[in-house]
Design a protein around this motif. Sequence first.
Motif, PDB file in Angstrom:
ATOM      1  N   ASN A 131      37.157  52.402  68.297  1.00  0.00           N
ATOM      2  CA  ASN A 131      37.664  53.526  67.713  1.00  0.00           C
ATOM      3  C   ASN A 131      36.811  54.674  68.107  1.00  0.00           C
ATOM      4  O   ASN A 131      35.661  54.568  68.472  1.00  0.00           O
ATOM      5  CB  ASN A 131      37.913  53.565  66.271  1.00  0.00           C
ATOM      6  N   CYS A 161      41.064  53.462  71.129  1.00  0.00           N
ATOM      7  CA  CYS A 161      41.886  54.360  70.555  1.00  0.00           C
ATOM      8  C   CYS A 161      41.057  55.658  69.874  1.00  0.00           C
ATOM      9  O   CYS A 161      39.778  55.431  69.696  1.00  0.00           O
ATOM     10  CB  CYS A 161      42.810  54.020  69.582  1.00  0.00           C
ATOM     11  N   GLY A 168      46.365  56.397  71.881  1.00  0.00           N
ATOM     12  CA  GLY A 168      46.085  55.002  71.901  1.00  0.00           C
ATOM     13  C   GLY A 168      46.697  54.394  70.642  1.00  0.00           C
ATOM     14  O   GLY A 168      46.904  53.036  70.451  1.00  0.00           O
TER      15      GLY A 168
END
Length: 600
Positions: A131, A161, A168
């Motif tokens: 992330n 993402c 994403g």
Amino acid sequence: MREIRNFSIIAHIDHGKSTLADCFIRACKGLEDRQMTSQVLDNMDIERERGITIKAQTASLLHQDAAGRQLRLNLIDTPGHADFSYEVSRSLAACEGALLVVDAAQGVQAQTVANSYKAVSQGLEIIPVLNKIDLPAADVDRAAAQIRDIIGIDTDGLLLCSAKSGSGVGELLDAIGERIPPPAGDATGRLRALVVDSWFDAYAGVVVLLRIVDGSLNKGDKISFMSGGTSRIADVVGRFTPKATPCERLAAGEVGYVVAGIKDLAQARVGDTVTLASAAAADPLPGFQRMRPQLYASFYPTESDRFPQLREAFERLRLNDSALEVEPESSPALGQGLRCGFLGMLHMEIVQERLSREHDVESLITAPSVTHEVELSSGAIEMIYTPSQLPTPDRIKEIREPIADTTVLVPDSMIGAVIQLCVARRGVQTGIEQTGNQALMRWRLPLAELVTGFVGELLAATHGYASLDYELAGYNPADIVRLDILVNGDRVEPLAVLVVRAQAEKRGRDLAERLVQAIPRQQFEIPVQAAIGGKIIARKTVKALRKNVLAKCYGGDVTRKRKLLERQKRGKKRMRMIGSVELPQEAFLSVLGSGGGDDG
């Protein structure tokens, strides 16, 4: 069941679990845009302010994948802090898979390791996710290498993402459908449902969160809790989408809630198995191990007549916190109070803050202490929660203190500072692994050392770069003694503490010093002593107030002045023999209070 996916999001604190959950809810249209808030699954004000998740929350979402299948994704958001690891374990028990979220800038941290091991031990399918890839400091290759080397998870299927921008997230939802297996269970068998969580609602009574393993649950069914034998009618059955949405039926593999007119949380114990009263299952599901408090502290009202309000506030807090233990206690100095058991320091802070904020009750809190295990000469084992419970030395064979297996993840340039701190705290190193510029250090530390300012010292020594995780590893023998405080020769029972013999003298001096500053001066000297048994190991003195008996002597013979001073000295000695010292409440709080320094 083939269209259901149950999964959790696990990660270290502040790696983006709750924000990613918001993205999933938005992408699956679980809530309308006007209903969306940041950290929508964090219901408590404290959770939003501190940016942490305390209670695991759920959301049942509908997602159409790339192949056109309509999947029901049951998401369970989990806490990241070590104190709330029991919430993580319960959440994982209801899942078949987990998203292991790692901050691309910070990389793998201590709770990342701890939570991933929990997921692996429960046989879950783990999908690694990086992330915050849009951060300037993000280093995807380094973070991926840490996942592979430190945790030991294959990163070939690593997903990238950004929960903040939403990039994403679609690929992530598709991967959940493809890589996490559907739930197993007998859809046509007798109902068996696991109680994952339960809490009290002011309007509905106890709400029970269930994972249906076998069979199905319909609205109006008469259900039975297998451990307690309680039977109730399921008045409301539903799912969290994430708002509570009633439905007619929960099928095998689903996660939902039931309201059945239960007024007492003890009747809906977490880990229990729910079945139908008319067609009960033969065997219950394996439940959860009950979490035992690791830390104890006493709460007293600031005004003695407000004890009923304090007791009522704790009774309400316990409705939504099954890990909190409360029992009555009284102190000669502070009056009636409650002795409370917590899972750790953060748990205690959260309870203290909720007490003040939600119930408007101000309280005095003693310094936290840990439990000790005492083996008696007879072979019996006793758990000791307060120094007053410690048996006499002739009855004790061995005293054991709680030990924690501690994992510290730190940049390798700061290994020396961590070693120095842990050795000073009586730690024993059990392992070290280096990956790139990160070091994963394993220590065995006494829990008493961990709960008295260790985390603050660790962050200060490593400039905030270290991360910590710990779990209780049993009890080890230790040379523990009872340290008593004597004021004017009288033992003050509430001030007694249990300490390691090697630290007793330092601790005794510290307590005596604090007490001397808090006791008001009298007409005579007051000795404040620290003692182990009959041996005095430290002493401080409260100086006497002194009248100037020589004020009227203008010159004259020096023997007259000496005579007056001697008479004053004899008088003060006689006063000390017959005088009594009443300690003010402030003196007790200076020693007992949790604000009295790390050693307190």
